[in-house]
Design an enzyme around this catalytic site. Structure first.
Site, PDB file in Angstrom:
ATOM      1  N   LYS A  12       0.854  -1.185   0.000  1.00  0.00           N
ATOM      2  CA  LYS A  12       0.000   0.000   0.000  1.00  0.00           C
ATOM      3  C   LYS A  12       0.877   1.218   0.000  1.00  0.00           C
ATOM      4  O   LYS A  12       1.811   1.325   0.806  1.00  0.00           O
ATOM      5  CB  LYS A  12      -0.881  -0.007   1.269  1.00  0.00           C
ATOM      6  CG  LYS A  12      -1.854   1.151   1.339  1.00  0.00           C
ATOM      7  CD  LYS A  12      -3.126   0.848   0.599  1.00  0.00           C
ATOM      8  CE  LYS A  12      -3.952   2.087   0.303  1.00  0.00           C
ATOM      9  NZ  LYS A  12      -3.501   2.820  -0.934  1.00  0.00           N
TER      10      LYS A  12
ATOM     11  N   LYS B 100       5.449   3.351   8.379  1.00  0.00           N
ATOM     12  CA  LYS B 100       4.266   4.201   8.529  1.00  0.00           C
ATOM     13  C   LYS B 100       3.009   3.338   8.581  1.00  0.00           C
ATOM     14  O   LYS B 100       2.158   3.496   9.452  1.00  0.00           O
ATOM     15  CB  LYS B 100       4.192   5.157   7.328  1.00  0.00           C
ATOM     16  CG  LYS B 100       3.025   6.118   7.363  1.00  0.00           C
ATOM     17  CD  LYS B 100       2.789   6.807   6.020  1.00  0.00           C
ATOM     18  CE  LYS B 100       4.016   7.519   5.504  1.00  0.00           C
ATOM     19  NZ  LYS B 100       3.697   8.412   4.350  1.00  0.00           N
TER      20      LYS B 100
ATOM     21  N   LYS C  79       5.389   1.710  -3.078  1.00  0.00           N
ATOM     22  CA  LYS C  79       5.311   3.067  -3.639  1.00  0.00           C
ATOM     23  C   LYS C  79       5.572   2.988  -5.130  1.00  0.00           C
ATOM     24  O   LYS C  79       6.242   2.058  -5.593  1.00  0.00           O
ATOM     25  CB  LYS C  79       6.373   3.967  -3.008  1.00  0.00           C
ATOM     26  CG  LYS C  79       6.082   5.446  -3.151  1.00  0.00           C
ATOM     27  CD  LYS C  79       5.172   5.923  -2.050  1.00  0.00           C
ATOM     28  CE  LYS C  79       4.744   7.358  -2.220  1.00  0.00           C
ATOM     29  NZ  LYS C  79       4.059   7.850  -0.998  1.00  0.00           N
TER      30      LYS C  79
ATOM     31  N   ASP D  15      -0.170  10.797  -4.435  1.00  0.00           N
ATOM     32  CA  ASP D  15       1.012  11.397  -3.804  1.00  0.00           C
ATOM     33  C   ASP D  15       1.252  12.693  -4.596  1.00  0.00           C
ATOM     34  O   ASP D  15       0.324  13.170  -5.274  1.00  0.00           O
ATOM     35  CB  ASP D  15       2.222  10.445  -3.848  1.00  0.00           C
ATOM     36  CG  ASP D  15       3.353  10.887  -2.916  1.00  0.00           C
ATOM     37  OD1 ASP D  15       3.246  10.657  -1.700  1.00  0.00           O
ATOM     38  OD2 ASP D  15       4.335  11.487  -3.400  1.00  0.00           O
TER      39      ASP D  15
ATOM     40  N   THR E  70      -4.708  13.459   5.270  1.00  0.00           N
ATOM     41  CA  THR E  70      -3.294  13.614   5.640  1.00  0.00           C
ATOM     42  C   THR E  70      -3.094  14.899   6.434  1.00  0.00           C
ATOM     43  O   THR E  70      -2.469  14.903   7.498  1.00  0.00           O
ATOM     44  CB  THR E  70      -2.394  13.579   4.392  1.00  0.00           C
ATOM     45  OG1 THR E  70      -2.759  12.454   3.597  1.00  0.00           O
ATOM     46  CG2 THR E  70      -0.932  13.469   4.776  1.00  0.00           C
TER      47      THR E  70
ATOM     48  N   ASN F  20      -2.227  19.041  -1.630  1.00  0.00           N
ATOM     49  CA  ASN F  20      -3.246  18.350  -0.838  1.00  0.00           C
ATOM     50  C   ASN F  20      -2.947  18.394   0.661  1.00  0.00           C
ATOM     51  O   ASN F  20      -3.818  18.740   1.465  1.00  0.00           O
ATOM     52  CB  ASN F  20      -3.366  16.897  -1.334  1.00  0.00           C
ATOM     53  CG  ASN F  20      -4.277  16.080  -0.454  1.00  0.00           C
ATOM     54  OD1 ASN F  20      -3.826  15.420   0.478  1.00  0.00           O
ATOM     55  ND2 ASN F  20      -5.571  16.148  -0.697  1.00  0.00           N
TER      56      ASN F  20
ATOM     57  N   SER G  46      -6.876   5.659   3.731  1.00  0.00           N
ATOM     58  CA  SER G  46      -6.923   4.782   2.557  1.00  0.00           C
ATOM     59  C   SER G  46      -7.307   3.366   2.979  1.00  0.00           C
ATOM     60  O   SER G  46      -8.090   2.693   2.306  1.00  0.00           O
ATOM     61  CB  SER G  46      -5.559   4.737   1.869  1.00  0.00           C
ATOM     62  OG  SER G  46      -5.380   5.854   1.023  1.00  0.00           O
TER      63      SER G  46
HETATM   64  P1  NDP Z   1       0.762  17.840  -4.114  1.00  0.00           P
HETATM   65  O1  NDP Z   1       1.243  17.495  -5.446  1.00  0.00           O
HETATM   66  O2  NDP Z   1      -0.683  18.023  -3.871  1.00  0.00           O
HETATM   67  O3  NDP Z   1       1.515  19.144  -3.563  1.00  0.00           O
HETATM   68  C1  NDP Z   1       2.914  19.224  -3.468  1.00  0.00           C
HETATM   69  C2  NDP Z   1       3.289  20.621  -3.030  1.00  0.00           C
HETATM   70  O4  NDP Z   1       4.671  20.725  -2.731  1.00  0.00           O
HETATM   71  C3  NDP Z   1       3.022  21.646  -4.119  1.00  0.00           C
HETATM   72  O5  NDP Z   1       2.666  22.854  -3.517  1.00  0.00           O
HETATM   73  C4  NDP Z   1       4.395  21.740  -4.788  1.00  0.00           C
HETATM   74  O6  NDP Z   1       4.603  22.934  -5.513  1.00  0.00           O
HETATM   75  C5  NDP Z   1       5.275  21.709  -3.581  1.00  0.00           C
HETATM   76  N1  NDP Z   1       6.687  21.433  -3.942  1.00  0.00           N
HETATM   77  C6  NDP Z   1       7.717  22.268  -3.736  1.00  0.00           C
HETATM   78  N2  NDP Z   1       8.855  21.777  -4.180  1.00  0.00           N
HETATM   79  C7  NDP Z   1       8.577  20.592  -4.675  1.00  0.00           C
HETATM   80  C8  NDP Z   1       9.387  19.608  -5.277  1.00  0.00           C
HETATM   81  N3  NDP Z   1      10.700  19.742  -5.461  1.00  0.00           N
HETATM   82  N4  NDP Z   1       8.783  18.486  -5.636  1.00  0.00           N
HETATM   83  C9  NDP Z   1       7.464  18.372  -5.480  1.00  0.00           C
HETATM   84  N5  NDP Z   1       6.646  19.275  -4.927  1.00  0.00           N
HETATM   85  C10 NDP Z   1       7.211  20.379  -4.526  1.00  0.00           C
HETATM   86  O7  NDP Z   1       1.329  16.693  -3.135  1.00  0.00           O
HETATM   87  P2  NDP Z   1       0.846  16.279  -1.680  1.00  0.00           P
HETATM   88  O8  NDP Z   1       0.376  17.459  -0.921  1.00  0.00           O
HETATM   89  O9  NDP Z   1      -0.035  15.107  -1.816  1.00  0.00           O
HETATM   90  O10 NDP Z   1       2.222  15.739  -1.058  1.00  0.00           O
HETATM   91  C11 NDP Z   1       3.105  16.584  -0.316  1.00  0.00           C
HETATM   92  C12 NDP Z   1       4.031  15.717   0.524  1.00  0.00           C
HETATM   93  O11 NDP Z   1       3.243  14.929   1.439  1.00  0.00           O
HETATM   94  C13 NDP Z   1       4.886  14.695  -0.238  1.00  0.00           C
HETATM   95  O12 NDP Z   1       6.108  14.524   0.453  1.00  0.00           O
HETATM   96  C14 NDP Z   1       4.063  13.408  -0.142  1.00  0.00           C
HETATM   97  O13 NDP Z   1       4.870  12.265  -0.299  1.00  0.00           O
HETATM   98  C15 NDP Z   1       3.553  13.547   1.289  1.00  0.00           C
HETATM   99  N6  NDP Z   1       2.369  12.769   1.632  1.00  0.00           N
HETATM  100  C16 NDP Z   1       1.217  12.843   0.900  1.00  0.00           C
HETATM  101  C17 NDP Z   1       0.099  12.124   1.283  1.00  0.00           C
HETATM  102  C18 NDP Z   1      -1.192  12.228   0.560  1.00  0.00           C
HETATM  103  O14 NDP Z   1      -2.165  11.602   1.017  1.00  0.00           O
HETATM  104  N7  NDP Z   1      -1.302  12.992  -0.508  1.00  0.00           N
HETATM  105  C19 NDP Z   1       0.139  11.216   2.433  1.00  0.00           C
HETATM  106  C20 NDP Z   1       1.371  11.275   3.188  1.00  0.00           C
HETATM  107  C21 NDP Z   1       2.444  12.001   2.767  1.00  0.00           C
HETATM  108  P3  NDP Z   1       4.396  22.943  -7.110  1.00  0.00           P
HETATM  109  O15 NDP Z   1       2.920  22.830  -7.315  1.00  0.00           O
HETATM  110  O16 NDP Z   1       4.978  24.240  -7.543  1.00  0.00           O
HETATM  111  O17 NDP Z   1       5.156  21.756  -7.642  1.00  0.00           O
HETATM  112  O1  2IT Z   2       2.956   8.866   1.528  1.00  0.00           O
HETATM  113  C1  2IT Z   2       1.811   8.395   1.715  1.00  0.00           C
HETATM  114  O2  2IT Z   2       1.504   7.825   2.760  1.00  0.00           O
HETATM  115  C2  2IT Z   2       0.813   8.566   0.658  1.00  0.00           C
HETATM  116  N1  2IT Z   2       1.114   9.168  -0.368  1.00  0.00           N
HETATM  117  C3  2IT Z   2      -0.556   7.974   0.810  1.00  0.00           C
HETATM  118  C4  2IT Z   2      -0.550   6.505   0.473  1.00  0.00           C
HETATM  119  C5  2IT Z   2      -1.907   5.850   0.442  1.00  0.00           C
HETATM  120  O3  2IT Z   2      -1.915   4.657   0.089  1.00  0.00           O
HETATM  121  O4  2IT Z   2      -2.917   6.463   0.774  1.00  0.00           O
END
Ligand code: NDP
Ligand code: 2IT
Length: 444
Positions: free
Chosen positions: A90, A114, A126, A166, A209, A240, A376
């Site tokens: 997952k 996690k 992943k 992600d 999240t 997100n 999830s």
């Molecule tokens: P999104 O794509 O929704 O948002 C990512 C954000 O980070 C954007 O604002 C993006 O800006 C910014 N950013 C800045 N620098 C970088 C870079 N070098 N690479 C990528 N993004 C960058 O992603 P999420 O909010 O879903 O994910 C954010 C973090 O949280 C990640 O580390 C992800 O692995 C982690 N995460 C996400 C989960 C989920 O459920 N979505 C769960 C647990 C962890 P820009 O738009 O300009 O690229």
């Molecule tokens: O980093 C993470 O935990 C996620 N991007 C969410 C993974 C999931 O299966 O919901």
């Protein structure tokens, strides 16, 4: 050389040019040292650590698709099925031009611990691709997602491997991928999470999240004599995780004064306007300059800089290695009380150690952002029983899970003589369940 050092050495030698993977393994193995040393002979004989750091299966494939000009494009794609000791693989799918095998392996490795911490039956995996959804038309995104799933569908399933969102993978991408999976496999099953509400998604998954991050942060502050209410919070990212972290922080009475994207950041001393942020990022898919243009109290700055703003709580919610040693020094100098990671591995090891050494409460991502994957798993449960729970039901389960996670970290850290070290607590608590299951299942 100790067993832990031997295994780390092996990881570096066998996985060249994968610095993020080395970093994730190093952080985990360092904090497991005391647990491993107490049982070293048995773990070593079973090569438990070697098996833990080696993915069960790694899939690498190409994704050809046709752009709006009729030109064929080719991307690299990955799915790393890291560990299935406690449940089906997952973990999310990252779509970003920086994606490579080492990044997917670091994320898959983190996901093992996690997912274990959530207390739910999910293993670690992943995936993703170096495809960049930014600036692409909906048709191009659909063409990519369909081609990606045409290959990936062979390796996933509701009881084997369940991908999700992600960075770069949100509701739109999950929808296109789900449609293509169903079309090819002919089964309507919960093979992806983060689905739309009209086709099997769970209420509160979108928020989970960010909300979970705040539930855990609130509990960590409370157990250390502080109240989230009235605190000044700085957040990085505006995707997100950042959006729903901002929303929940405000609901809990804190004031969030920054967000960022990969081009710049916003300081809004009156507090971030979440409705406007959602409009700019979720609807228009635009840059933060548009937020600043619509909000007189906001100041826009190019580049990075959110950690220079005086705050009580810092929540990195963008990407890996975005909070560096100088940022940690600035946070400490400004009196920051707590850092909780919404992103995966956003703080470097050096910065983490500096924050901890200076008394900052530090919640690592594998605990603090586990609310997404936990919800999830709740989506998987609802799909299995062909029912949908209410928002309140899912949200209250999420809150309980995050509070339990915090207490598990706290208890594990205390038990192993490292009170207050939540990094060690998370790694140890996450590891013990997986190690127990791996041992029970024999050499596989
Ligand atoms: P999104 O794509 O929704 O948002 C990512 C954000 O980070 C954007 O604002 C993006 O800006 C910014 N950013 C800045 N620098 C970088 C870079 N070098 N690479 C990528 N993004 C960058 O992603 P999420 O909010 O879903 O994910 C954010 C973090 O949280 C990640 O580390 C992800 O692995 C982690 N995460 C996400 C989960 C989920 O459920 N979505 C769960 C647990 C962890 P820009 O738009 O300009 O690229
Ligand atoms: O980093 C993470 O935990 C996620 N991007 C969410 C993974 C999931 O299966 O919901």
């Amino acid at each position: 050389m100790s067993y832990v050092d031997e295994v780390y050495q092996m990881v570096v030698e066998k996985n060249p040019a994968q610095p993020e993977f080395h970093q994730a393994v190093k952080e985990v193995l360092e904090s497991l040292r005391v647990v491993i040393e107490a049982n070293e002979e048995a773990y070593k004989k079973d090569a438990l650590l070697e098996r833990l750091v080696t993915p069960e299966r790694q899939l690498l494939f190409r994704v050809p698709w046709v752009d709006d000009k009729g030109q064929v494009q080719v991307n690299n794609a990955f799915r790393v099925q890291f560990n299935s000791a406690i449940g089906p693989y997952k973990g999310g799918l990252r779509l970003h031009p920086s994606v490579n095998l080492g990044i997917i392996k670091f994320l898959g490795f983190e996901q093992i611990f996690k997912n274990s911490l959530t207390g739910l039956p999910i293993g670690g995996g992943k995936g993703g691709s170096d495809f960049d959804p930014k600036g692409k038309s909906d048709r191009e995104v659909m063409a990519f997602c369909q081609s990606f799933m045409t290959e990936l569908n062979k390796y996933i399933g509701a009881d084997t491997d369940v991908p999700a969102g992600d960075i770069g993978t949100g509701a739109r991408e999950i929808g296109y991928m789900y449609g293509q999976y169903k079309r090819i496999r002919g089964v309507y099953e919960g093979v992806l999470t983060g689905k739309g509400l009209s086709y099997g998604g769970s209420l509160a998954r979108t928020e989970a999240t960010g909300y979970g991050l705040l539930y855990l942060t609130e509990e960590m502050l409370k157990c250390n004599g502080h109240d989230i209410k009235g605190k000044i919070v700085v957040i990085s990212g505006s995707g997100n995780v950042a959006i729903y972290a901002t929303q929940k922080a405000q609901q809990l009475g804190a004031k969030v004064v920054t967000v960022s994207d990969s081009t710049g950041w916003v300081y809004d001393p009156e507090g971030i306007d979440v409705a406007l942020l959602k409009e700019v990022k979720e609807v228009k898919r635009a840059r933060l300059t548009e937020y600043a243009a619509a909000r007189p109290s906001a100041q826009y700055h190019e580049g990075r800089g959110v950690w220079s703003i005086k705050c009580d709580v810092a929540l990195p919610c963008a990407t890996q290695n975005e909070l560096l040693i100088d940022d940690a020094k600035a946070l400490v100098a400004n009196g920051c009380l707590a850092v909780a990671e919404g992103a995966n591995m956003p703080t470097t090891i050096e910065a983490t150690e500096y924050l901890q050494a200076n008394g900052v409460l530090f919640a690592p991502g594998k605990a603090a952002n586990a609310g997404g994957v936990a919800t999830s798993a709740l989506e998987m449960s609802q799909n299995s029983e062909r029912l949908s729970w209410t928002f309140e039901e899912v949200d209250s389960k999420l809150r309980n899970i995050m509070i339990n996670i915090f207490h598990n970290l706290d208890d594990a850290a205390k038990k192993y003589g490292m009170e207050g070290n939540y990094v060690a607590g998370a790694n140890i608590a996450g590891f013990l369940k997986v190690a127990d299951a791996m041992t029970a299942q024999g050499i596989v």
